[in-house]
Motif scaffolding. Structure first.
Motif, PDB file in Angstrom:
ATOM      1  N   ASP A  38       0.877  -1.277  -0.123  1.00  0.00           N
ATOM      2  CA  ASP A  38      -0.283   0.212   0.288  1.00  0.00           C
ATOM      3  C   ASP A  38       0.932   1.219   0.383  1.00  0.00           C
ATOM      4  N   TYR A  39       0.653   2.154  -0.586  1.00  0.00           N
ATOM      5  CA  TYR A  39       0.888   3.780  -0.632  1.00  0.00           C
ATOM      6  C   TYR A  39       0.454   5.099  -0.380  1.00  0.00           C
ATOM      7  N   GLU A  40       0.442   6.074  -0.431  1.00  0.00           N
ATOM      8  CA  GLU A  40      -0.569   7.454  -0.384  1.00  0.00           C
ATOM      9  C   GLU A  40       0.336   8.200  -1.836  1.00  0.00           C
ATOM     10  N   VAL A  41      -0.757   8.365  -1.552  1.00  0.00           N
ATOM     11  CA  VAL A  41      -0.782  10.169  -3.184  1.00  0.00           C
ATOM     12  C   VAL A  41      -0.994  11.233  -2.675  1.00  0.00           C
ATOM     13  N   GLU A  42      -0.685  12.010  -2.710  1.00  0.00           N
ATOM     14  CA  GLU A  42      -0.944  13.959  -2.651  1.00  0.00           C
ATOM     15  C   GLU A  42      -0.475  14.517  -3.310  1.00  0.00           C
ATOM     16  N   MET A  43      -0.712  15.614  -3.327  1.00  0.00           N
ATOM     17  CA  MET A  43      -0.311  16.549  -4.587  1.00  0.00           C
ATOM     18  C   MET A  43       0.474  17.682  -3.998  1.00  0.00           C
ATOM     19  N   GLY A  44       1.474  17.684  -5.562  1.00  0.00           N
ATOM     20  CA  GLY A  44       2.335  18.249  -5.277  1.00  0.00           C
ATOM     21  C   GLY A  44       2.349  19.463  -5.893  1.00  0.00           C
TER      22      GLY A  44
ATOM     23  N   LEU B 145     -14.761   7.207 -12.840  1.00  0.00           N
ATOM     24  CA  LEU B 145     -13.665   6.092 -13.007  1.00  0.00           C
ATOM     25  C   LEU B 145     -14.587   5.696 -11.903  1.00  0.00           C
ATOM     26  N   GLN B 146     -16.213   5.285 -12.493  1.00  0.00           N
ATOM     27  CA  GLN B 146     -17.169   4.208 -12.685  1.00  0.00           C
ATOM     28  C   GLN B 146     -17.076   3.456 -13.865  1.00  0.00           C
ATOM     29  N   ALA B 147     -16.283   3.641 -14.830  1.00  0.00           N
ATOM     30  CA  ALA B 147     -16.326   3.269 -16.131  1.00  0.00           C
ATOM     31  C   ALA B 147     -15.069   1.837 -15.816  1.00  0.00           C
ATOM     32  N   GLU B 148     -14.418   1.646 -15.695  1.00  0.00           N
ATOM     33  CA  GLU B 148     -13.658   0.648 -15.190  1.00  0.00           C
ATOM     34  C   GLU B 148     -13.508   0.413 -13.515  1.00  0.00           C
ATOM     35  N   LEU B 149     -12.712  -0.708 -13.691  1.00  0.00           N
ATOM     36  CA  LEU B 149     -12.225  -1.523 -11.938  1.00  0.00           C
ATOM     37  C   LEU B 149     -11.004  -0.353 -11.577  1.00  0.00           C
ATOM     38  N   HIS B 150     -10.828  -0.329 -10.086  1.00  0.00           N
ATOM     39  CA  HIS B 150      -9.701  -0.300  -9.513  1.00  0.00           C
ATOM     40  C   HIS B 150      -8.883  -0.464  -8.620  1.00  0.00           C
ATOM     41  N   LEU B 151      -8.104  -1.367  -8.125  1.00  0.00           N
ATOM     42  CA  LEU B 151      -7.583  -1.624  -7.194  1.00  0.00           C
ATOM     43  C   LEU B 151      -6.540  -0.612  -6.429  1.00  0.00           C
ATOM     44  N   ARG B 152      -6.229  -0.909  -5.281  1.00  0.00           N
ATOM     45  CA  ARG B 152      -5.237   0.116  -3.701  1.00  0.00           C
ATOM     46  C   ARG B 152      -4.280   0.392  -4.883  1.00  0.00           C
ATOM     47  N   SER B 153      -3.544  -0.433  -5.799  1.00  0.00           N
ATOM     48  CA  SER B 153      -2.301  -0.718  -6.763  1.00  0.00           C
ATOM     49  C   SER B 153      -2.264   0.905  -7.452  1.00  0.00           C
ATOM     50  N   ASP B 154      -3.748   1.623  -7.904  1.00  0.00           N
ATOM     51  CA  ASP B 154      -4.401   2.395  -9.484  1.00  0.00           C
ATOM     52  C   ASP B 154      -4.197   3.396  -8.859  1.00  0.00           C
ATOM     53  N   ARG B 155      -3.720   4.090  -7.488  1.00  0.00           N
ATOM     54  CA  ARG B 155      -3.939   5.169  -6.152  1.00  0.00           C
ATOM     55  C   ARG B 155      -3.329   6.400  -6.923  1.00  0.00           C
ATOM     56  N   MET B 156      -2.109   6.416  -7.504  1.00  0.00           N
ATOM     57  CA  MET B 156      -1.128   7.269  -8.893  1.00  0.00           C
ATOM     58  C   MET B 156      -2.355   7.707  -9.945  1.00  0.00           C
ATOM     59  N   ALA B 157      -2.963   6.729 -10.949  1.00  0.00           N
ATOM     60  CA  ALA B 157      -4.067   6.310 -11.666  1.00  0.00           C
ATOM     61  C   ALA B 157      -4.561   7.010 -11.563  1.00  0.00           C
ATOM     62  N   ILE B 158      -5.383   6.455 -10.033  1.00  0.00           N
ATOM     63  CA  ILE B 158      -6.705   7.553 -10.377  1.00  0.00           C
ATOM     64  C   ILE B 158      -6.374   9.192  -9.403  1.00  0.00           C
ATOM     65  N   ALA B 159      -5.672   9.499  -9.362  1.00  0.00           N
ATOM     66  CA  ALA B 159      -5.153  11.012  -8.510  1.00  0.00           C
ATOM     67  C   ALA B 159      -4.883  11.366  -9.776  1.00  0.00           C
ATOM     68  N   TYR B 160      -4.075  10.932 -10.877  1.00  0.00           N
ATOM     69  CA  TYR B 160      -4.194  11.303 -12.378  1.00  0.00           C
ATOM     70  C   TYR B 160      -5.349  11.624 -12.679  1.00  0.00           C
ATOM     71  N   ARG B 161      -6.307  10.436 -12.796  1.00  0.00           N
ATOM     72  CA  ARG B 161      -7.618  10.846 -13.878  1.00  0.00           C
ATOM     73  C   ARG B 161      -7.985  12.089 -12.774  1.00  0.00           C
ATOM     74  N   LYS B 162      -8.258  11.961 -11.221  1.00  0.00           N
ATOM     75  CA  LYS B 162      -9.146  13.073 -10.440  1.00  0.00           C
ATOM     76  C   LYS B 162      -8.905  14.624 -11.282  1.00  0.00           C
ATOM     77  N   TRP B 163      -7.094  14.516 -11.280  1.00  0.00           N
ATOM     78  CA  TRP B 163      -6.720  15.950 -11.484  1.00  0.00           C
ATOM     79  C   TRP B 163      -6.576  16.378 -12.934  1.00  0.00           C
TER      80      TRP B 163
END
Length: 346
Positions: A203-209, A317-335
């Protein structure tokens, strides 16, 4: 959302390169070494044909770039490609009617009417251009600031190696997300950057740089992280410097291996990536060997990225499935959604 809806995103409006945010981005269009004095270099950026060249005066656009210029590859008279012309001193001469354009882009001579002063509107379309890290950067609009910063590129303790360009029949956001995808290393790059039997991601965390999302302290097992042949866990740090500019650094003890990636939308269907590699070890390894390794890694990514459907990156984010390991990709899409970036997205 139904499965059929996801497929329908493949050719939505986001495939275009008319996103206003693209106009303010700096894009890596060439290596500085490619633009030699006396040579005209043709490139394509955002569906535009452009030409790069150096003037002998040492003065570039807006007083920058040590004589480097970037113009629309088009003569205002009859639409010929200026890149087919030639240079004479600080003037570019059109191949069709030999109109002469000075370093500012203004036509200064029309040979068919040598006594007539060219009108003010007889000028080339010029773009802002800079050189940094051995790269020619171009912005076709008004950039909010200077070219993206790569701290390792300015550190004298790091050696820089340039890799690419790599061409993809895919859209830019898919390439950037692939760079952020830590979970694929042990499978797509098995034997190089990981192994299937060590595919679990902690597990890892993502923050806004300062410029976009970033993730630190991601531990990954690799079979040979430093060339000694000994497997070990390394730590990755990923960050976004812009919608189509991103970086990573791999840390193993005192060793640092960093990549700064920039993706250029060539047209509405293809893009091109250039990489800056920075490392503070392995000084005995030739540049060519490091580039060959990156060529192999990119070729493996290319097969997968070009196969991805939909081509447009779903920001829902409802269009595809996501896992905890996808956190950076999720943050990128949200951004991307937050900043209103539409190119290559749905």
């Amino acid at each position: 959302m139904a499965a059929g809806t996801v497929v329908s995103l493949t050719r939505a409006s986001g495939t275009g390169i008319n996103d206003p945010l693209l106009l303010g981005e700096w894009f890596a269009v060439a290596w500085s070494r490619e633009v030699e004095p006396g040579q005209l270099v043709q490139r394509r950026l955002l569906g535009r044909d452009i030409v790069l060249w150096r003037s002998k005066s040492g003065q570039g656009e807006s007083g920058q770039g040590e004589g480097i210029h970037c113009w629309l590859d088009l003569c205002i008279h009859r639409g010929a490609r200026l890149s087919l012309g030639k240079l004479r001193g600080d003037c570019l001469i059109c191949p069709y009617h030999a109109w002469e354009y000075d370093a500012t882009g203004q036509c200064v001579r029309m040979p068919a009417h040598p006594q007539q002063k060219p009108p003010a509107k007889a000028r080339a379309q010029t773009y802002q251009v800079r050189e940094r890290y051995g790269i020619v950067w171009v912005c076709v609009g008004e950039p909010p600031g200077d070219v993206p910063e790569f701290s390792y590129g300015d550190d004298p303790g790091f050696r820089l190696v340039l890799a690419g360009p790599y061409s993809f029949r895919a859209l830019g956001p898919r390439l950037i997300e692939n760079l952020f995808d830590v979970a694929h290393l042990g499978f797509v790059h098995a034997g190089l950057l990981g192994a299937p039997e060590h595919g679990e991601i902690e597990d890892y965390e993502v923050e806004m740089g300062p410029h976009g999302p970033e993730a630190k302290q991601i531990r990954i097992w690799q079979p040979d992280p430093d060339g000694t042949g000994k497997a070990a866990h390394v730590t990755y740090h990923y960050w976004a410097s812009g919608p189509l500019t991103a970086g990573l650094v791999k840390v193993h003890g005192e060793q640092r291996f960093a990549i700064f990636a920039q993706v250029v939308p060539v047209d509405a269907e293809t893009c091109e990536s250039r990489l800056i590699i920075a490392l503070n070890y392995a000084q005995h390894v030739p540049d060519e060997e490091l580039v060959r390794f990156q060529d192999e890694v990119t070729a493996q990514d290319k097969v997968v990225v070009e196969s991805q459907r939909p081509e447009l990156l779903p920001l829902d984010l409802q269009a595809e499935l996501h896992l905890r390991s996808d956190r950076m990709a999720i943050a990128y899409r949200k951004w991307l959604r937050e900043i209103g970036f539409t190119y290559g997205t749905a």
